[in-house]
Design a protein around this motif. Structure first.
Motif, PDB file in Angstrom:
ATOM      1  N   LEU A  18       8.439  18.142 -21.317  1.00 14.90           N
ATOM      2  CA  LEU A  18       9.480  17.450 -22.546  1.00 14.90           C
ATOM      3  C   LEU A  18      10.013  17.918 -23.792  1.00 14.90           C
ATOM      4  CD1 LEU A  18       8.001  13.538 -23.041  1.00 14.90           C
ATOM      5  CD2 LEU A  18       9.836  14.308 -21.164  1.00 14.90           C
ATOM      6  N   ALA A  19       8.859  18.512 -24.655  1.00 14.67           N
ATOM      7  CA  ALA A  19       9.598  19.679 -25.662  1.00 14.67           C
ATOM      8  C   ALA A  19       9.241  21.350 -24.647  1.00 14.67           C
ATOM      9  CB  ALA A  19       8.716  19.154 -26.563  1.00 14.67           C
ATOM     10  N   ASP A  20       7.964  21.352 -24.850  1.00 14.30           N
ATOM     11  CA  ASP A  20       8.069  23.237 -25.228  1.00 14.30           C
ATOM     12  C   ASP A  20       8.320  24.135 -24.544  1.00 14.30           C
ATOM     13  OD1 ASP A  20       7.539  22.664 -27.890  1.00 14.30           O
ATOM     14  OD2 ASP A  20       5.779  22.981 -27.953  1.00 14.30           O
ATOM     15  N   ASN A  21       8.152  23.115 -22.789  1.00 13.37           N
ATOM     16  CA  ASN A  21       8.489  23.776 -21.595  1.00 13.37           C
ATOM     17  C   ASN A  21       9.364  22.838 -21.140  1.00 13.37           C
ATOM     18  OD1 ASN A  21       8.256  25.657 -19.925  1.00 13.37           O
ATOM     19  ND2 ASN A  21       6.413  24.632 -18.834  1.00 13.37           N
ATOM     20  N   ASN A  22      10.617  22.932 -21.963  1.00 14.19           N
ATOM     21  CA  ASN A  22      11.870  21.506 -20.892  1.00 14.19           C
ATOM     22  C   ASN A  22      12.301  22.597 -19.883  1.00 14.19           C
ATOM     23  OD1 ASN A  22      14.371  20.900 -20.923  1.00 14.19           O
ATOM     24  ND2 ASN A  22      13.667  18.827 -21.971  1.00 14.19           N
ATOM     25  N   PRO A  23      12.137  22.345 -19.101  1.00 16.28           N
ATOM     26  CA  PRO A  23      13.465  22.762 -17.368  1.00 16.28           C
ATOM     27  C   PRO A  23      14.873  23.423 -18.120  1.00 16.28           C
ATOM     28  CG  PRO A  23      12.812  20.839 -17.359  1.00 16.28           C
ATOM     29  CD  PRO A  23      12.325  20.934 -18.615  1.00 16.28           C
ATOM     30  N   ILE A  24      15.327  23.149 -19.242  1.00 21.08           N
ATOM     31  CA  ILE A  24      16.939  22.704 -19.639  1.00 21.08           C
ATOM     32  C   ILE A  24      16.926  23.979 -20.100  1.00 21.08           C
ATOM     33  CG2 ILE A  24      18.542  22.749 -20.015  1.00 21.08           C
ATOM     34  CD1 ILE A  24      18.878  20.176 -18.286  1.00 21.08           C
ATOM     35  N   THR A  25      15.903  23.135 -21.733  1.00 21.32           N
ATOM     36  CA  THR A  25      16.277  24.676 -22.702  1.00 21.32           C
ATOM     37  C   THR A  25      15.600  25.871 -22.538  1.00 21.32           C
ATOM     38  OG1 THR A  25      14.970  23.478 -24.437  1.00 21.32           O
ATOM     39  CG2 THR A  25      17.775  22.526 -23.646  1.00 21.32           C
ATOM     40  N   ILE A  26      14.040  26.043 -21.840  1.00 22.39           N
ATOM     41  CA  ILE A  26      13.202  26.591 -22.043  1.00 22.39           C
ATOM     42  C   ILE A  26      13.855  27.650 -20.635  1.00 22.39           C
ATOM     43  CG2 ILE A  26      11.286  27.478 -22.584  1.00 22.39           C
ATOM     44  CD1 ILE A  26      12.048  25.779 -25.266  1.00 22.39           C
ATOM     45  N   GLN A  27      13.721  26.999 -19.592  1.00 23.91           N
ATOM     46  CA  GLN A  27      13.775  27.405 -18.316  1.00 23.91           C
ATOM     47  C   GLN A  27      15.137  28.142 -18.084  1.00 23.91           C
ATOM     48  OE1 GLN A  27      11.233  25.542 -15.486  1.00 23.91           O
ATOM     49  NE2 GLN A  27       9.436  25.059 -17.134  1.00 23.91           N
TER      50      GLN A  27
END
Lengths: 222, 249
Positions: free
Chosen positions: A16-25
């Motif tokens: 939901l936040a620190d490993n977000n599929p869109i914004t982080i990955q």
């Protein structure tokens, strides 16, 4: 969380936040740009992915010990395609109206990188229950971003939310349009979605410095 | 030692098995649901045709079809005649609304085949509606529609739909703000030439007050879908010109 152990809860909360599929990955960007011109479409897509990723992860996880590694990507693709087609058929037979709204997304779900990404990275190496949670968590993380983008694009692009004219009527010049405000047609086009994603990434990383890559932190010091 | 699942023979068997299992599941599902899906599609056509001739439950700016429970009886009540037009030949056929335009388009590629055109005659409050089902290409996939005309080929109502246009952009051709613009539009220009209706980006008439300009306002960000609608109206309705000419005489 009484129901879930700490480890299980992380499977849901991290994406939901620190490993977000869109914004982080940076996965699933294609659909995040393509279908977020309206809030409703974003919500429908999020729910569809939630279902496919949740169930698909469990199926792949159940099959993880018998899938030959040489053809595992093809097997994953078949599982997700079959799942989507069956859902589409059932909807067409029993909820025709809903299926018309969803039919556009069918192709997009199959090619969504997040789904293949989670199959490959998680479900192939984990038991069904954690895989299910991982699927739900990642789909929620994807959905949250989609809904944020859809909200801003529809609001500033068309002046509506879920089809309701929240800012007044642009042709009759009522509401904020009476003061000379105009819709930004650029918001309706995909490049603006990319900029919105960029802004979300920027806000997220500036609030949580741990997400910055090392060399970037170095530059910040100078 | 090599794992069993890494062996070529295992991989091959697994692939064959998977294809068989998945293939049968899908074939079974598709044929099991086929009747139900076809019936849904038939009802949808009736709803859309009735919508085009103004038999709907629109209220204010909401868009709503007649209820599915009464669609069959409403369809019988309002659609008085159905024809298939093939060149000079006009034959009555009460299943004309089910004619598959996709197949007709494919057959028409062969020059020796004369295209069959469905034509539905509706009557409401003493007014005649000539409804033509049409089909064309959007940005990603097929688009289609039903255009209700009077005998001078002025649009009385229109319904458009699509298979896979972009949500929020081209997909909006099935929304009222787009379809309502067509009502009252003329297909002929002032000099009585067949012009069709152009979905125009440079239309200086966003409220669509000028009904004789052969233009309606386009949807921002949906240029190709809009062009598809223009092309579909022009190429498909042109085929009906001889029929309407006969009608006048």
């Amino acid at each position: 969380m009484g129901l879930l152990s700490k480890k299980d809860a992380r499977l849901i909360l991290d994406p939901l936040a620190d490993n977000n599929p869109i914004t982080i990955q940076v996965l699933g960007i294609c659909s995040a740009l393509a279908i977020t011109a309206e809030l409703e479409a974003s919500i429908v897509m999020s729910i569809s992915v939630l279902f496919v990723l949740g169930v698909g992860n469990v199926i792949i996880s159940l099959m993880r010990n018998i899938i030959p590694s040489k053809i595992r990507i093809i097997v994953q693709l078949i599982v997700v395609a079959t799942l989507v087609i069956i859902v589409d058929l059932v909807l067409k037979a029993y909820a025709y109206e809903l299926s018309k709204t969803l039919s556009v997304f069918v192709g997009l779900i199959i090619t969504n990188c997040i789904i293949m990404g989670r199959f490959e990275a998680f479900a192939l190496a984990n038991k069904p229950w954690p895989s299910f949670l991982d699927g739900i968590g990642n789909a929620l993380g994807y959905g949250v971003i989609l809904i944020i983008i859809g909200f801003f694009r529809e609001l500033f692009g068309s002046g509506t939310l879920l089809g309701f004219k929240v800012l007044g009527d642009p042709i009759e010049k009522t509401g904020v349009y009476a003061f000379g405000y105009e819709n930004n047609g650029f918001m309706l086009l995909s490049p603006m979605a990319l900029i919105v994603v960029g802004i979300i990434i920027w806000i997220q990383r500036s609030r949580n410095k741990e997400l910055l890559e090392e060399e970037l932190v170095g530059h910040c010091d100078i | 030692m090599e794992k069993t699942t890494d062996k070529n023979s295992y991989t091959l068997l697994f692939a064959i098995g998977m294809v068989l299992v998945v293939g049968s599941i899908l074939a079974f599902a598709a044929s099991g649901f086929k009747d139900k899906i076809d019936e849904n599609k038939r009802i949808e056509r009736q709803l859309n045709i009735l919508y085009a001739m103004g038999v709907n439950e629109n209220e204010g700016s909401n868009m709503s079809f007649v209820s599915k429970d009464i669609v069959e009886s409403e369809f019988k009540k309002y659609i008085t005649k159905q024809f298939i037009i093939q060149g000079e030949k006009i034959s009555e056929d009460n299943k004309a609304y089910l004619l598959d335009l996709k197949k007709e388009h494919a057959l028409a590629k062969n020059a020796s085949h004369q295209r069959r055109l469905p034509m539905l005659i509706g009557e409401k409050d003493g007014k005649m509606f000539y409804i033509a089902p049409i089909r064309g290409k959007g940005l990603w996939d097929a688009i289609w529609g039903y255009v209700a005309l009077d005998k001078n080929m002025v649009v009385l109502g229109a319904f458009f739909d699509h298979k896979g246009e972009t949500p929020g952009l081209g997909a909006n051709i099935n929304q009222r703000f787009f379809m309502d613009d067509f009502i009252g539009e003329h297909l002929f220009d002032e000099a009585n030439n067949f012009k069709g209706i152009n979905v125009s980006k440079s239309n200086a008439d966003p409220k669509n007050k000028d009904k004789k300009d052969n233009e309606v306002d386009a949807i921002a960000g949906a240029t190709i879908t809009g062009d598809g609608v223009s092309a579909m109206i022009k190429s498909e309705l042109r085929l009906y010109l001889p029929y309407f000419k006969n009608l006048k005489n």
